[in-house]
Design a protein around this motif. Structure first.
Motif, short mmCIF file in Angstrom:
data_model
loop_
_atom_site.label_atom_id
_atom_site.label_comp_id
_atom_site.label_asym_id
_atom_site.label_seq_id
_atom_site.Cartn_x
_atom_site.Cartn_y
_atom_site.Cartn_z
N GLN A 186 0.89 -1.26 0.15
CA GLN A 186 0.05 0.03 -0.03
C GLN A 186 1.39 1.56 0.17
OE1 GLN A 186 -3.27 0.64 -0.18
NE2 GLN A 186 -3.10 -1.94 -0.65
N GLU A 187 2.00 1.27 0.38
CA GLU A 187 2.62 2.28 0.87
C GLU A 187 3.33 2.71 -0.77
OE1 GLU A 187 6.22 2.28 3.00
OE2 GLU A 187 5.45 2.62 5.21
N ALA A 188 3.37 1.83 -1.71
CA ALA A 188 3.60 1.75 -3.34
C ALA A 188 3.09 2.24 -4.00
CB ALA A 188 3.86 0.76 -3.36
N ARG A 189 1.62 2.72 -3.74
CA ARG A 189 0.51 2.92 -3.93
C ARG A 189 0.50 4.12 -3.97
NH1 ARG A 189 -1.42 -2.49 -3.28
NH2 ARG A 189 -2.39 -3.35 -5.36
N LYS A 190 0.86 4.76 -2.30
CA LYS A 190 0.45 6.02 -2.59
C LYS A 190 1.74 6.72 -2.56
CE LYS A 190 0.24 8.36 2.29
NZ LYS A 190 0.84 8.37 3.64
N PHE A 191 2.81 6.01 -2.46
CA PHE A 191 4.28 6.57 -3.61
C PHE A 191 3.39 7.23 -4.86
CE2 PHE A 191 8.37 6.93 -4.67
CZ PHE A 191 8.86 7.30 -4.06
N ALA A 192 3.01 6.50 -5.17
CA ALA A 192 3.15 6.27 -7.11
C ALA A 192 1.67 7.72 -7.25
CB ALA A 192 2.19 5.36 -7.64
N ARG A 193 0.44 7.49 -5.67
CA ARG A 193 0.45 9.32 -6.41
C ARG A 193 0.78 9.96 -5.88
NH1 ARG A 193 -3.57 5.15 -3.67
NH2 ARG A 193 -2.82 5.81 -1.89
N CYS A 194 1.70 10.22 -4.97
CA CYS A 194 2.83 11.32 -4.77
C CYS A 194 2.97 12.32 -6.32
CB CYS A 194 3.78 11.77 -3.63
SG CYS A 194 3.27 11.34 -2.13
N GLY A 200 2.61 8.54 -14.40
CA GLY A 200 3.49 7.98 -15.65
C GLY A 200 4.79 8.21 -15.08
N VAL A 201 4.90 8.72 -14.22
CA VAL A 201 6.89 9.34 -12.98
C VAL A 201 7.07 7.98 -12.13
CG1 VAL A 201 7.48 10.82 -11.35
CG2 VAL A 201 6.16 11.48 -12.86
N ILE A 202 6.45 7.19 -11.51
CA ILE A 202 6.20 5.96 -10.52
C ILE A 202 5.33 4.57 -11.13
CG2 ILE A 202 6.10 5.29 -8.22
CD1 ILE A 202 8.57 7.35 -8.93
N GLY A 203 5.71 3.89 -11.43
CA GLY A 203 5.49 2.47 -12.01
C GLY A 203 5.06 1.00 -10.89
N LEU A 204 4.47 0.63 -10.53
CA LEU A 204 4.27 -0.58 -9.69
C LEU A 204 4.72 -1.71 -10.51
CD1 LEU A 204 1.26 0.66 -8.37
CD2 LEU A 204 3.27 1.12 -7.27
N GLU A 206 4.36 -8.61 -3.52
CA GLU A 206 3.64 -7.22 -3.95
C GLU A 206 4.01 -6.50 -4.58
OE1 GLU A 206 2.81 -6.45 0.94
OE2 GLU A 206 4.56 -6.87 0.33
N VAL A 207 3.54 -5.51 -4.79
CA VAL A 207 3.89 -4.24 -6.11
C VAL A 207 4.63 -3.80 -5.03
CG1 VAL A 207 1.25 -4.83 -6.84
CG2 VAL A 207 2.07 -3.04 -5.26
N ARG A 208 5.75 -2.66 -5.85
CA ARG A 208 7.45 -2.59 -5.33
C ARG A 208 7.08 -1.30 -6.82
NH1 ARG A 208 12.45 -2.68 -7.78
NH2 ARG A 208 12.36 -4.40 -8.30
N ALA A 209 7.47 -0.49 -6.48
CA ALA A 209 7.33 1.06 -6.71
C ALA A 209 9.11 1.44 -7.55
CB ALA A 209 6.93 2.34 -5.87
N VAL A 210 8.80 1.36 -8.81
CA VAL A 210 9.43 1.51 -9.35
C VAL A 210 9.41 3.21 -9.95
CG1 VAL A 210 10.01 -0.86 -9.55
CG2 VAL A 210 9.17 0.12 -10.98
N VAL A 211 10.96 4.07 -10.49
CA VAL A 211 10.78 5.17 -11.09
C VAL A 211 10.89 4.50 -12.90
CG1 VAL A 211 11.94 7.01 -11.57
CG2 VAL A 211 12.25 5.82 -9.37
#
Length: 370
Positions: free
Chosen positions: A271-279, A283-287, A295-300
């Motif tokens: 959930q932190e990755a999804r919240k991070f992407a919304r910041c 298109g800047v942050i992908g999951l 789990e999903v992971r935030a990537v640039v």
């Protein structure tokens, strides 16, 4: 002492401007001689020619986006200022009003006409010369009144005409009709009503139909009239630069920004990755999903879309997990043309003008040292 080798990681670190929650750090450039002991950072034309890159991201007739890197901020800003104020363009300078019975005052109408962007055959626009304007007493260095000015000719002046008269539409209107487009003829005066009157060599330099001098946008509304009102005027267009008046500026906007950087220091998952992407902008942050059941992971994904809003730094859970910055020598330019020149051609014109400035400076220095 032998030159000190610098690792790619250290070289990248030196280029990053730190963007923190409340401050901006490492804003000063360090690529100059003597800053780091044992390292030679003397400017070299060969090294610059080898490393310098122009990369286009978007290129359309009226708008382009491109990157210049590696480049010093002074040179990037020189390009921006030249784009805005020093590329010569054609615009309406003199308005001779023969008859104006519309509700718009003469001076207001003249100002509106002067701001209408014009276009025409590029070779013809380059063929035209500057028109020498008279200099008044207070600006005349000789103190002898007005200096001699050029005579309007085909190579320095373009003549346009605007003649419109509003009248009632023929026939009996329907009862209760209020639409002026139905009730009147020529109730709206548009830029497309401006007529080009070529003279001399202008017939060759601005051939019909595509090469004629004309407004970039034919649907610019110039005035509204009612039956019995008339606009009859003649306009003289000359070449000028944006430093003289904004109407001569070839760009609507010319700006640049530094390339953003986003470094994820620790994994951000779930959930932190999804919240991070919304910041960030879309298109800047992908999951990315780790494995089939992971789990999903935030990537640039694309830092160029980022606006460096620092929103992620406001949340406690992302503390020490992400570092924001900007690359100090990577400039992303955005150029919007008013239409007289295509947007990518404007950058090439700015390069030519900067080159001429350097040639003049070199010649002047040579004269001083003789």
């Amino acid at each position: 002492m032998a030159p000190v080798s610098v690792s790619p990681e250290e070289a990248r670190r030196r280029k990053i401007v730190g963007v923190n929650a409340e401050t901006v750090t490492h804003v000063s450039s360090t690529d100059f001689p003597g800053h780091y002991p044992g390292e030679d950072h003397a400017w070299s034309l060969e090294k610059f020619a080898k490393d310098f890159t122009v990369q286009f991201h978007q290129n359309s007739p009226y708008e382009s986006t491109f990157s210049l890197f590696p480049l010093d901020a002074s040179i990037a800003n020189a390009f921006r200022r030249i784009l805005i104020a020093e590329i010569p363009t054609l615009a309406i300078e003199y308005v001779f009003i023969h008859n104006n019975t519309s509700i718009i005052q003469d001076e207001v109408l003249a100002a509106r006409l002067g701001l209408v962007p014009l276009t025409g055959r590029l070779e013809g626009l380059n063929w035209m010369q500057f028109y020498k304007r008279p200099v008044s007493d207070e600006h005349d260095a000789s103190g002898g009144g007005e200096t001699e000015r050029d005579t309007a000719a085909d190579n320095n002046t373009v003549v346009l005409k605007l003649q419109k008269e509003c009248s009632w539409a023929p026939g009996q209107p329907k009862e209760g009709e209020t639409d002026p487009n139905v009730l009147y003829i020529n109730s709206n005066v548009y830029a497309k009503d401006i007529e080009f009157i070529p003279t001399g060599r202008q017939f060759k330099e601005f051939p019909s139909p595509d090469g004629l001098i004309r407004p970039v946008n034919p649907d610019i509304l110039l005035a509204k009239m009612r039956p019995g009102q008339t606009i009859d005027l003649e306009m003289h267009c000359v070449k000028g630069i944006g430093a003289d008046h904004a109407k001569f500026s070839p760009v609507a906007t010319a700006s640049y920004r530094l390339l953003p950087t986003i470094d994820i220091l620790k994994p951000i998952v779930g959930q932190e990755a999804r919240k991070f992407a919304r910041c960030f902008p879309k298109g800047v942050i992908g999951l990315e999903q780790e494995g089939e059941e992971g789990e999903v992971r935030a990537v640039v994904r694309d830092t160029m879309r980022d606006t460096v809003s620092r929103e992620c730094l406001r949340h406690e859970e992302f503390k020490d997990k992400v570092k924001l910055g900007r690359v100090r020598d990577h400039f992303i330019f955005g150029v919007e043309s008013t239409g007289q020149f295509e947007s990518d051609l404007l950058f090439l014109e700015s390069v030519k003008i900067l080159k001429m400035k350097c040639v003049r400076l070199k010649r002047s220095l040579a004269n001083v040292t003789r």
